[in-house]
Design a protein around this motif. Structure first.
Motif, mmCIF file in Angstrom:
data_model
loop_
_atom_site.group_PDB
_atom_site.id
_atom_site.type_symbol
_atom_site.label_atom_id
_atom_site.label_comp_id
_atom_site.label_asym_id
_atom_site.label_seq_id
_atom_site.Cartn_x
_atom_site.Cartn_y
_atom_site.Cartn_z
ATOM 1 N N GLY A 562 0.816 -1.214 0.000
ATOM 2 C CA GLY A 562 0.000 0.000 0.000
ATOM 3 C C GLY A 562 0.842 1.253 0.000
ATOM 4 N N LEU A 563 2.134 1.093 0.311
ATOM 5 C CA LEU A 563 3.035 2.247 0.292
ATOM 6 C C LEU A 563 4.474 1.776 0.183
ATOM 7 N N ALA A 564 5.120 2.127 -0.947
ATOM 8 C CA ALA A 564 6.576 1.947 -1.052
ATOM 9 C C ALA A 564 7.154 3.353 -1.083
ATOM 10 N N ARG A 565 7.953 3.653 -0.059
ATOM 11 C CA ARG A 565 8.517 5.017 0.031
ATOM 12 C C ARG A 565 9.805 5.046 -0.779
ATOM 13 N N THR A 566 9.791 5.727 -1.907
ATOM 14 C CA THR A 566 10.953 5.641 -2.811
ATOM 15 C C THR A 566 12.181 6.357 -2.267
ATOM 16 N N ILE A 620 3.400 2.661 -5.480
ATOM 17 C CA ILE A 620 4.687 3.333 -5.323
ATOM 18 C C ILE A 620 4.448 4.831 -5.208
ATOM 19 N N ARG A 621 4.988 5.368 -4.154
ATOM 20 C CA ARG A 621 4.804 6.804 -3.949
ATOM 21 C C ARG A 621 5.987 7.562 -4.545
ATOM 22 N N LEU A 622 5.687 8.568 -5.318
ATOM 23 C CA LEU A 622 6.763 9.390 -5.881
ATOM 24 C C LEU A 622 7.455 10.126 -4.733
ATOM 25 N N LEU A 623 8.655 10.623 -5.030
ATOM 26 C CA LEU A 623 9.525 11.171 -3.979
ATOM 27 C C LEU A 623 8.795 12.193 -3.097
ATOM 28 N N ASP A 624 8.990 12.059 -1.788
ATOM 29 C CA ASP A 624 8.285 12.954 -0.869
ATOM 30 C C ASP A 624 9.173 13.950 -0.107
ATOM 31 N N PRO A 625 10.278 13.518 0.523
ATOM 32 C CA PRO A 625 10.951 14.477 1.413
ATOM 33 C C PRO A 625 11.655 15.584 0.656
ATOM 34 N N HIS A 712 9.255 22.548 0.870
ATOM 35 C CA HIS A 712 9.447 22.128 -0.517
ATOM 36 C C HIS A 712 9.569 20.611 -0.580
ATOM 37 N N ARG A 713 8.455 19.940 -0.538
ATOM 38 C CA ARG A 713 8.470 18.482 -0.517
ATOM 39 C C ARG A 713 7.288 17.943 -1.311
ATOM 40 N N GLY A 714 7.235 16.608 -1.411
ATOM 41 C CA GLY A 714 6.102 15.956 -2.051
ATOM 42 C C GLY A 714 5.907 16.461 -3.464
ATOM 43 N N THR A 789 -3.799 9.474 -5.445
ATOM 44 C CA THR A 789 -3.157 10.472 -4.603
ATOM 45 C C THR A 789 -3.210 10.092 -3.133
ATOM 46 N N MET A 790 -2.212 10.571 -2.416
ATOM 47 C CA MET A 790 -2.302 10.490 -0.962
ATOM 48 C C MET A 790 -3.184 11.635 -0.508
ATOM 49 N N ILE A 791 -3.875 11.388 0.592
ATOM 50 C CA ILE A 791 -4.660 12.465 1.205
ATOM 51 C C ILE A 791 -4.021 12.693 2.567
ATOM 52 N N GLU A 792 -3.186 13.733 2.642
ATOM 53 C CA GLU A 792 -2.469 13.964 3.900
ATOM 54 C C GLU A 792 -2.360 15.451 4.212
ATOM 55 N N VAL A 793 -3.123 16.225 3.470
ATOM 56 C CA VAL A 793 -3.138 17.668 3.644
ATOM 57 C C VAL A 793 -4.605 18.026 3.874
ATOM 58 N N PHE A 812 -5.031 7.550 2.605
ATOM 59 C CA PHE A 812 -4.861 8.545 3.674
ATOM 60 C C PHE A 812 -3.485 8.401 4.328
ATOM 61 N N GLY A 813 -2.719 9.471 4.250
ATOM 62 C CA GLY A 813 -1.432 9.505 4.960
ATOM 63 C C GLY A 813 -1.702 10.154 6.305
ATOM 64 N N THR A 814 -2.141 9.314 7.239
ATOM 65 C CA THR A 814 -2.631 9.893 8.503
ATOM 66 C C THR A 814 -1.499 10.375 9.412
ATOM 67 N N ASN A 815 -0.246 10.039 9.072
ATOM 68 C CA ASN A 815 0.849 10.622 9.876
ATOM 69 C C ASN A 815 0.869 12.129 9.639
ATOM 70 N N ASP A 816 0.930 12.495 8.359
ATOM 71 C CA ASP A 816 0.945 13.927 8.056
ATOM 72 C C ASP A 816 -0.405 14.566 8.309
ATOM 73 N N LEU A 817 -1.473 13.824 8.003
ATOM 74 C CA LEU A 817 -2.802 14.426 8.180
ATOM 75 C C LEU A 817 -3.053 14.748 9.662
ATOM 76 N N ILE A 878 -5.629 3.421 3.651
ATOM 77 C CA ILE A 878 -4.873 4.233 4.608
ATOM 78 C C ILE A 878 -3.474 3.646 4.655
ATOM 79 N N CYS A 879 -2.448 4.513 4.704
ATOM 80 C CA CYS A 879 -1.087 3.986 4.791
ATOM 81 C C CYS A 879 -0.282 4.658 5.904
ATOM 82 N N GLY A 880 -0.924 5.528 6.694
ATOM 83 C CA GLY A 880 -0.243 6.065 7.881
ATOM 84 C C GLY A 880 -0.121 4.958 8.913
ATOM 85 N N GLU A 881 0.660 5.213 9.979
ATOM 86 C CA GLU A 881 0.891 4.161 10.981
ATOM 87 C C GLU A 881 -0.393 3.619 11.598
HETATM 88 C C1 PEP Z 1 1.722 9.642 6.158
HETATM 89 O O1 PEP Z 1 1.925 10.847 6.184
HETATM 90 O O2 PEP Z 1 0.847 9.082 6.825
HETATM 91 C C2 PEP Z 1 2.565 8.781 5.318
HETATM 92 C C3 PEP Z 1 2.287 7.509 5.167
HETATM 93 O O3 PEP Z 1 3.657 9.356 4.773
HETATM 94 P P1 PEP Z 1 5.028 9.576 5.585
HETATM 95 O O4 PEP Z 1 4.874 8.919 6.890
HETATM 96 O O5 PEP Z 1 6.075 8.984 4.712
HETATM 97 O O6 PEP Z 1 5.084 11.061 5.629
#
Ligand code: PEP
Ligand code: MG
Length: 927
Positions: A562-566, A620-625, A712-714, A789-793, A812-817, A878-881
């Motif tokens: 569900g999420l490969a962080r490149t 596969i998630r495109l480059l984020d940091p 400047h990320r994502g 798309t991720m939904i984290e904003v 849902f990227g619930t870590n960032d969300l 959902i792919c957050g923790e």
């Molecule tokens: C998230 O934000 O929930 C997520 C999975 O992305 P990352 O933890 O890599 O920011």
């Protein structure tokens, strides 16, 4: 206060289902009596009476309670033909606590209540056994003194040991009646010295004090700590009941015994009566581990008829409760009594095995089999075990009391364990001769428990099993010296702070740290999780970045990534220099040259992931940091630059010197030396290094951000450096085409992080469309993929409808969300104020661990609704923790997500939690 309120129920009349009112133990005693098991006569005082008592600032028992107790005592007298306080034929009772939720060893029991110097004579006459009578009396004085009068237990223990020593007795059973009489006299003296009053003789006074003591123990430190640790809230258990039960004696000679049994093995789940007993002993001797008991198998040899009766008891208990039972029994002069039963606490291996086997035996349904296992506990089955290839010699062998292996530093008392384990975060192993309920805080702070005395049902074993911590019990080769904080084992020894390893699966103890290996799934776990998958609606995928992660996730049953962080791939040692080249590139050509070198590497990464996961989808998630994260640290660069400049000066100086030396015709040797030194520091090389570092420093400063996590990320990188995203998209699609060519079924999903606006998504979608067309044309084959798309904003949630026009899936990227919804930076929050927020109830949970359903969850719910209003078949995950957390998974089920994605070790937990969510939702729906 209603004086007519009924506070007391005879075992024949109490409602066995009402554990809240009667406590678990009391309800079960009522139920067992009512289904015809041989339970000694008794009654239960309700938890309501306890609450009324604790509510009263004067601490008086509620009005009418003691009258009801007296009525019940009279009934007991009738049933037993004995009299409470009757010196000729005395009735003795036990007084036991018991709340709605079993809290093993948390509260106290008083045995042999009703004894005093008069009734003692009656016992001697009735039994013709003065030794037995004095033995019972000394136990009573000690327990009553400790529990009800607050006299330190050690005073009794010391006095007892002193008598034992002067009588040259090795074991308790070696003491004569006369010795025990001496013990009683000494104990009575101790009570008087400590409390300033003589020991209470009146049995009803004893009973009243005992009832109050049990009630008070509900608010005792041990009970309060236990409730806190296991989140036992007042709606689950409020107050303790008191059980008053006619005494039966396992210490009436060699045709008497006492023991504890499990209807199935609580460590392995094997369908076989399991437990221990002691001949001529009373209950607490078994639990306290004072004498090492015999396994129940041996009862068949010693008392074959009773072994049959016990087997019958076991079958009746399981047939009735349809759950593994943990029961206590006593044999008094050849007659078997069941004193207590409760659902057996088992480790997860046993829970899983018994679930599957009881379903097959027709005792429970598949749904019940799943629901009796807490999803979190499955992690226990994934605990590491000792590497079978590790060449280590055990130094001691004890009983395999609670499985799993652990290494840590030895500590010898519970307080130290708490200081070092909890306070300093060290891994500690609590080493004791035996443990007592007051050691409970030490258990919480330790990774494993080792005792030198006691059996598999000793306090240490039962509590460790309940907590899922490894325990070796009764390792008799170890002699523990608490004072000196060390333990001797044969010729060697270990002291506080030395690392030891225990293996609770084999009972072996080692010095030093032994390597561990990953565990395997048992066939029962596979069966059980198979049932879970059948019943759940949510699918479980994994967050995995490497083929190894992916393989593990698959083994654990993930149906996709569900999420490969490149970015993790960018960080590999062979890639980083190229990534840096790409970032510092001055021109588009230079950047493209670096990306051209990265492309085959990324393609290979993706190919391997697809291959491992085939035929499941891989997201596969495109480059984020922010890309500056790949560059060296600014301060390090500044220091290096300074050093290089100093070196350049030295080189310059040496150059001048060399010239001067040749001009002034310095001696040949000196001139050659200076020239050599000058050559060794080549000024040109140094200058080049300075230029490179300076350029890097300039870039680092140019890319500097005050708030990188909001910077400047994502997808913003995808807008400003389109070449990076284009390279990744190409690598994904080419890898997919290569797989297709090799006959490997693949379903790549391209996912864009940190999206705020639909325009961003459209732009990336255009890159994808262009590259896709080109790759398909080149390979001459259709290449299947999904774009999402991720939904984290927060804005992405608000614009979910328009995003759904472009996206085929949301994750849902619930870590960032969560960070965005709270405006908390996770690192700062968890380090600074979050603990206080949690402790003081400003926030109930850590929202980074437990999904904040009310805030973040509400945004998710809206986003799902709005997204599906535009695209009804929109896939949402959902792919957050939080995707691996059972409570959060239940919420994901509720709001209609299609899948959760979590780290590989959480996959089994999530699979079971997904089934629980479905079953519970169904149950609510059916209400
Ligand atoms: C998230 O934000 O929930 C997520 C999975 O992305 P990352 O933890 O890599 O920011
Ligand atoms: Mg994120």
């Amino acid at each position: 206060m209603d004086t007519m309120q009924k506070y007391v129920f005879a075992f024949e009349e109490g409602d066995g289902k009402n554990k809240k009112l009667l406590g678990g133990k009391g309800a079960n005693l009522c139920e067992m009596t009512q289904i015809g098991l041989n339970v000694p006569p008794g009654f239960v005082i309700t938890t309501e009476a306890c609450l009324a008592y604790l509510d009263d600032p004067q601490r008086h028992l509620p009005p009418g309670l003691m009258d009801q107790v007296r009525d019940q005592m009279r009934l007991l007298e009738q049933k037993t033909g004995k009299g409470f306080g009757d010196p000729d034929n005395p009735l003795l009772v036990s007084v036991r606590s018991g709340s709605a939720i079993s809290m093993p060893g948390m509260m106290d029991t008083i045995l042999n209540l009703g004894l005093n110097s008069d009734t003692l004579q009656g016992v001697i006459q009735a039994t013709g056994d003065p030794r037995f009578a004095y033995d019972s009396y000394r136990r009573f004085i000690q327990l009553f003194g400790k529990v009800a009068l607050g006299v330190a237990d050690t005073l009794f223990d010391e006095a007892f040991e002193a008598v034992k020593e002067s009588a040259h007795a090795k074991q308790d059973v070696d003491l004569s009646a006369d010795d025990l009489r001496q013990v009683c006299d000494r104990f009575l003296q101790i009570v008087e010295e400590q409390t300033g009053r003589p020991f209470p003789c009146d049995p009803y006074e004893q009973l009243e004090i005992a009832i109050k003591a049990v009630f008070n123990s509900w608010m005792g430190k041990r009970a309060v700590d236990y409730r806190k640790q296991f989140n036992i809230t007042p709606d689950m258990a409020n107050g303790t009941a008191v059980n008053v039960v006619t005494m039966v004696f396992g210490n009436r000679g060699n045709d008497s015994a006492t023991g504890v049994g499990f209807t199935r093995n609580p460590a392995t789940g094997e369908n076989k009566l399991y437990g221990e007993y002691l001949v001529n002993a009373q209950g607490e001797d078994v639990v306290a581990g004072i004498r090492t008991p015999k396994p129940l198998d041996y009862l068949r040899v010693e008392m074959p008829e009773l072994a049959d009766q016990l087997e019958e008891l076991r079958n009746k208990l399981e047939a009735h409760y349809r759950e593994v039972q943990d029961f206590e029994f006593t044999i008094e002069r050849g007659r078997l009594y069941c004193l207590q039963t409760r659902n057996g606490k088992m480790n997860t291996v046993a829970l899983v095995r018994t679930s599957v086997e009881m379903e097959r035996e027709g005792l429970i349904t598949k749904e019940q089999a799943l629901l009796r296992i807490p999803p979190e506990s499955l992690e226990q089955m994934l605990f590491p075990r000792l590497d079978p290839n590790a060449k280590a010699e055990p130094v001691a062998q004890g009983l395999a009391a609670s499985p799993g292996a652990a290494s840590g530093i030895a500590v010898f008392d519970a307080d130290r364990a708490e200081q070092l384990g909890k306070g300093q975060g060290l891994k500690v192993i609590l080493v004791r001769e035996e443990t007592k309920p007051e050691d409970i805080h030490g258990f919480f702070a330790s990774v494993g428990i080792l005792t030198s005395r006691g059996g598999k049902t000793s306090h240490a074993a039962v509590v460790a099993r309940g907590m899922g911590k490894p325990c070796v019990a009764g390792a008799e080769g170890i002699s523990v010296d608490v004072e000196r904080r060390e333990a001797r084992v044969g010729l060697t020894s270990f002291k506080e702070g030395d690392v030891i390893t225990i293996d609770g699966t084999t009972g072996k103890v080692y010095l030093g740290e032994i390597p561990t290996v990953e565990p395997e799934f048992t066939p029962e776990l596979n069966t059980l999780l198979g049932w879970a998958d059948e019943l759940s609606r949510l699918r479980v995928k994994a967050n995995a970045d490497t083929p190894d992660d992916a393989r593990r996730a698959r083994r654990y049953g993930a149906v996709g990534i569900g999420l490969a962080r490149t970015e993790r791939m960018f960080n590999a040692v062979d890639r980083l220099p190229i990534v840096i080249e790409m970032i510092v590139a001055e021109t588009a050509e230079q950047r493209r040259a670096a990306l051209d070198r990265l492309l085959p590497m990324q393609r290979q990464d993706f190919y391997e992931l697809f291959e491992v996961m085939s035929p499941h989808p891989v997201t596969i998630r495109l480059l984020d940091p922010p890309i500056h994260e790949f560059l060296p640290d600014e301060h390090v660069l500044e220091r290096e630059l300074k050093e290089l400049r100093a070196l350049a000066q030295v080189a310059g100086g040496l150059g001048v010197l060399a010239n001067a030396a040749s001009l002034i015709h310095a001696p040949e040797g000196v001139r050659l030396e200076v020239e050599r030194a000058h050559r060794m520091i080549d000024p040109a090389v140094v200058e080049e290094a300075i230029a490179k570092k300076a350029a890097m420093l300039k870039k680092v400063r140019a890319l500097y951000e005050t708030n990188p996590m909001l910077g400047h990320r994502g997808v913003r990188l995808g807008m400003t450096f389109p070449e990076i995203y284009q390279m990744q998209i190409r690598a994904i699609l080419e890898a997919a085409a290569e797989c297709a060519k090799a006959g490997i079924e693949v379903h790549p999903q391209i996912m864009v992080p940190q999206v705020c606006t639909v325009q961003e998504l459209r732009k990336v979608k255009q890159y994808v469309a262009d590259i896709h067309a080109e790759v398909q044309a080149r390979y001459g084959k259709p290449v299947d993929f999904k774009f999402g798309t991720m939904i984290e904003v927060v804005r992405a949630c608000m614009r979910a409808d328009s995003l759904a026009e472009e996206a085929e899936f949301f994750s849902f990227g619930t870590n960032d969300l969560t960070q965005a919804t709270f405006s908390f930076s996770r690192e700062d929050a968890e380090n600074k104020f979050l603990p206080l927020y949690n402790q003081s109830g400003l926030l109930q949970d850590n929202p980074f661990e437990v999904l904040d359903v009310k805030g973040v969850g509400k945004l998710m719910k809206l986003a799902v609704e709005w997204g599906r209003s535009v695209k009804p078949d929109l896939e949402v995950g959902i792919c957050g923790e939080h995707g691996g957390h059972p409570r959060s998974i239940a919420f994901c089920h509720e709001v209609g997500l299609n899948y959760v994605s979590c780290s590989a070790p959480r996959v089994p937990v999530a699979r079971l939690a997904a089934a629980h969510a479905a079953l519970k939702a169904q149950a609510t729906h059916n209400l």
